[in-house]
Write a protein that holds these residues in place. Structure first.
Motif, PDB file in Angstrom:
ATOM      1  N   ILE A 174       0.858  -1.192   0.000  1.00 41.22           N
ATOM      2  CA  ILE A 174       0.000   0.000   0.000  1.00 41.22           C
ATOM      3  C   ILE A 174       0.894   1.242   0.000  1.00 41.22           C
ATOM      4  O   ILE A 174       1.654   1.472   0.943  1.00 41.22           O
ATOM      5  N   ALA A 175       0.800   2.028  -1.070  1.00 39.76           N
ATOM      6  CA  ALA A 175       1.642   3.221  -1.204  1.00 39.76           C
ATOM      7  C   ALA A 175       0.845   4.445  -0.782  1.00 39.76           C
ATOM      8  O   ALA A 175       0.017   4.958  -1.532  1.00 39.76           O
ATOM      9  N   CYS A 176       1.093   4.867   0.443  1.00 38.83           N
ATOM     10  CA  CYS A 176       0.341   5.990   1.000  1.00 38.83           C
ATOM     11  C   CYS A 176       1.233   7.220   1.130  1.00 38.83           C
ATOM     12  O   CYS A 176       0.776   8.313   1.443  1.00 38.83           O
ATOM     13  N   ALA A 177       2.532   7.041   0.885  1.00 39.77           N
ATOM     14  CA  ALA A 177       3.479   8.144   1.085  1.00 39.77           C
ATOM     15  C   ALA A 177       3.294   9.242   0.041  1.00 39.77           C
ATOM     16  O   ALA A 177       2.880   8.981  -1.087  1.00 39.77           O
ATOM     17  N   ALA A 178       3.606  10.468   0.446  1.00 44.09           N
ATOM     18  CA  ALA A 178       3.665  11.609  -0.478  1.00 44.09           C
ATOM     19  C   ALA A 178       5.133  11.768  -0.872  1.00 44.09           C
ATOM     20  O   ALA A 178       5.902  12.494  -0.233  1.00 44.09           O
TER      21      ALA A 178
ATOM     22  N   ASN B 240      12.516  11.565  -9.183  1.00 41.26           N
ATOM     23  CA  ASN B 240      12.694  10.439  -8.267  1.00 41.26           C
ATOM     24  C   ASN B 240      12.094   9.180  -8.876  1.00 41.26           C
ATOM     25  O   ASN B 240      11.199   9.267  -9.723  1.00 41.26           O
ATOM     26  N   PRO B 241      12.535   8.007  -8.412  1.00 36.04           N
ATOM     27  CA  PRO B 241      11.887   6.779  -8.881  1.00 36.04           C
ATOM     28  C   PRO B 241      10.442   6.755  -8.406  1.00 36.04           C
ATOM     29  O   PRO B 241      10.125   7.288  -7.343  1.00 36.04           O
ATOM     30  N   ASP B 242       9.557   6.169  -9.221  1.00 35.73           N
ATOM     31  CA  ASP B 242       8.178   5.966  -8.784  1.00 35.73           C
ATOM     32  C   ASP B 242       8.137   4.640  -8.029  1.00 35.73           C
ATOM     33  O   ASP B 242       8.299   3.569  -8.615  1.00 35.73           O
ATOM     34  N   ILE B 243       7.964   4.726  -6.721  1.00 31.07           N
ATOM     35  CA  ILE B 243       8.089   3.536  -5.867  1.00 31.07           C
ATOM     36  C   ILE B 243       6.993   2.525  -6.167  1.00 31.07           C
ATOM     37  O   ILE B 243       7.266   1.350  -6.434  1.00 31.07           O
ATOM     38  N   VAL B 244       5.747   2.982  -6.153  1.00 29.69           N
ATOM     39  CA  VAL B 244       4.642   2.037  -6.337  1.00 29.69           C
ATOM     40  C   VAL B 244       4.662   1.425  -7.743  1.00 29.69           C
ATOM     41  O   VAL B 244       4.384   0.236  -7.911  1.00 29.69           O
ATOM     42  N   ALA B 245       5.047   2.216  -8.748  1.00 28.68           N
ATOM     43  CA  ALA B 245       5.111   1.681 -10.118  1.00 28.68           C
ATOM     44  C   ALA B 245       6.254   0.672 -10.249  1.00 28.68           C
ATOM     45  O   ALA B 245       6.136  -0.319 -10.975  1.00 28.68           O
TER      46      ALA B 245
ATOM     47  N   GLY C 224      -2.466   2.121  -4.648  1.00 25.75           N
ATOM     48  CA  GLY C 224      -1.915   3.470  -4.590  1.00 25.75           C
ATOM     49  C   GLY C 224      -2.983   4.464  -4.161  1.00 25.75           C
ATOM     50  O   GLY C 224      -4.172   4.135  -4.080  1.00 25.75           O
ATOM     51  N   PHE C 225      -2.562   5.679  -3.914  1.00 25.02           N
ATOM     52  CA  PHE C 225      -3.460   6.777  -3.585  1.00 25.02           C
ATOM     53  C   PHE C 225      -3.367   7.824  -4.690  1.00 25.02           C
ATOM     54  O   PHE C 225      -2.322   7.975  -5.324  1.00 25.02           O
ATOM     55  N   ALA C 226      -4.441   8.550  -4.902  1.00 18.76           N
ATOM     56  CA  ALA C 226      -4.398   9.657  -5.854  1.00 18.76           C
ATOM     57  C   ALA C 226      -5.096  10.851  -5.223  1.00 18.76           C
ATOM     58  O   ALA C 226      -6.296  10.804  -4.954  1.00 18.76           O
TER      59      ALA C 226
ATOM     60  N   GLY D 153      -6.647   6.618 -14.792  1.00 16.50           N
ATOM     61  CA  GLY D 153      -5.430   6.708 -15.606  1.00 16.50           C
ATOM     62  C   GLY D 153      -4.210   6.217 -14.837  1.00 16.50           C
ATOM     63  O   GLY D 153      -3.370   5.481 -15.361  1.00 16.50           O
ATOM     64  N   LYS D 154      -4.119   6.632 -13.573  1.00 16.17           N
ATOM     65  CA  LYS D 154      -2.994   6.226 -12.724  1.00 16.17           C
ATOM     66  C   LYS D 154      -3.003   4.727 -12.462  1.00 16.17           C
ATOM     67  O   LYS D 154      -1.960   4.076 -12.434  1.00 16.17           O
ATOM     68  N   LEU D 155      -4.203   4.198 -12.258  1.00 18.93           N
ATOM     69  CA  LEU D 155      -4.364   2.757 -12.022  1.00 18.93           C
ATOM     70  C   LEU D 155      -3.742   1.979 -13.177  1.00 18.93           C
ATOM     71  O   LEU D 155      -2.973   1.035 -12.984  1.00 18.93           O
TER      72      LEU D 155
HETATM   73  O1  C5P Z   1       1.548  10.071  -9.594  1.00 21.78           O
HETATM   74  P1  C5P Z   1       1.149  10.429  -8.201  1.00 21.78           P
HETATM   75  O2  C5P Z   1       2.283  10.961  -7.364  1.00 21.78           O
HETATM   76  O3  C5P Z   1      -0.082  11.261  -8.079  1.00 21.78           O
HETATM   77  O4  C5P Z   1       0.743   9.012  -7.599  1.00 21.78           O
HETATM   78  C1  C5P Z   1       0.383   8.863  -6.268  1.00 21.78           C
HETATM   79  C2  C5P Z   1       0.617   7.440  -5.846  1.00 21.78           C
HETATM   80  O5  C5P Z   1       1.908   6.975  -6.265  1.00 21.78           O
HETATM   81  C3  C5P Z   1       0.639   7.305  -4.340  1.00 21.78           C
HETATM   82  O6  C5P Z   1       0.194   6.004  -4.030  1.00 21.78           O
HETATM   83  C4  C5P Z   1       2.116   7.489  -4.006  1.00 21.78           C
HETATM   84  O7  C5P Z   1       2.458   6.883  -2.770  1.00 21.78           O
HETATM   85  C5  C5P Z   1       2.770   6.777  -5.157  1.00 21.78           C
HETATM   86  N1  C5P Z   1       4.083   7.322  -5.547  1.00 21.78           N
HETATM   87  C6  C5P Z   1       5.234   6.557  -5.344  1.00 21.78           C
HETATM   88  N2  C5P Z   1       6.461   7.039  -5.740  1.00 21.78           N
HETATM   89  C7  C5P Z   1       6.568   8.253  -6.327  1.00 21.78           C
HETATM   90  C8  C5P Z   1       5.405   9.041  -6.535  1.00 21.78           C
HETATM   91  C9  C5P Z   1       4.196   8.543  -6.122  1.00 21.78           C
HETATM   92  O8  C5P Z   1       5.136   5.436  -4.806  1.00 21.78           O
HETATM   93  N3  C5P Z   1       7.757   8.692  -6.692  1.00 21.78           N
END
Ligand code: C5P
Length: 221
Positions: free
Chosen positions: A92-96, A125-130, A143-145, A157-159
């Motif tokens: 679960i990616a809840c981080a900002a 930065n790397p996209d962690i959840v992706a 993920g959260f949006a 779209g993000k999904l």
């Molecule tokens: O693309 P956006 O930042 O709006 O996507 C939000 C989702 O992606 C959240 O679940 C956030 O935790 C995750 N995220 C991430 N790594 C990043 C940016 C966003 O895991 N670099």
């Protein structure tokens, strides 16, 4: 709600902001409080899960029975998220996460100069959840949006773009919910359902979300 709904399952949750240093005394960050991620960690513990909470700097105590890993930057968050990922059932990616970080960190404090304009160079930065969702041994990934308009279409779209199983969408243009607040109202978006959860406390919302997540996780198996 079945208290043992997640028993025996390993869950990783990212929470809070990341902090991207510019020099030894300065950084780029955001106002994320970590409240939603910490509430989800508590609710997952109550449902019997083993929880690793990968947390940026926040003013919250580690919930009981949670393994908290404290990190600072997005790169550290990615590394901590990947540790043990092959045994992780639900991510679960809840981080900002900060989208960008300074291209380099000055070794010494950056001094004020005479110029009126100062330019900062940033790198994505790397996209962690992706990154997690692109793995062959991908856990069930959520993920959260946070959006200010067209919430559902951006969430959908993000999904798809990030290959997520579920996205929890919230409209941060509404006062009193979302970022730094104690309450939230969200829509759960999957490939084939939309479920609205009206405004409630983050702790109550966390229980409802964990309930939905455990059901969807089970039907995905
Ligand atoms: O693309 P956006 O930042 O709006 O996507 C939000 C989702 O992606 C959240 O679940 C956030 O935790 C995750 N995220 C991430 N790594 C990043 C940016 C966003 O895991 N670099």
């Amino acid at each position: 709600f079945d208290n043992g709904a997640l028993s025996g399952l390993n869950i990783h949750i990212t929470a809070g902001p990341t902090r991207e240093p510019l020099d030894p005394v300065r950084y780029i960050s955001n106002h994320s409080s970590g409240k939603m991620g910490y509430a989800l960690a508590e609710a997952a513990i109550d449902a019997g899960a083993n929880v690793k909470l990968i947390s940026g700097p926040v003013n919250l105590p580690a919930p009981a029975h949670v393994e908290r890993v404290s990190i600072t930057t997005a790169e550290d968050m990615l590394e901590a998220s990947l540790e043990g990922i092959s045994n992780c059932n639900i991510f679960i990616a809840c981080a900002a996460v900060a989208d960008y970080r300074p291209t380099s960190i000055a070794e010494h404090k950056i001094k004020k100069g005479n110029e009126e304009i100062m330019e900062l160079h940033l790198v994505k930065n790397p996209d962690i959840v992706a990154t997690i969702a692109a793995r062959v041994d991908k856990p069930f990934t959520i993920g959260f949006a946070a959006e200010t308009r067209d919430v559902l279409s951006y969430a959908q779209g993000k999904l798809e773009r990030k290959n997520l199983d579920m996205i929890i969408a919230n409209d941060v243009s509404q006062a009193g919910i979302g970022f730094n607040s104690d309450e939230n109202a969200v829509t759960l978006v999957t490939r084939d359902t939309h479920i609205e959860i009206p405004q409630t406390s983050k702790r109550q919302l966390a229980t409802l979300l964990i309930e939905q997540i455990s059901q969807l996780y089970k039907t995905s198996k």
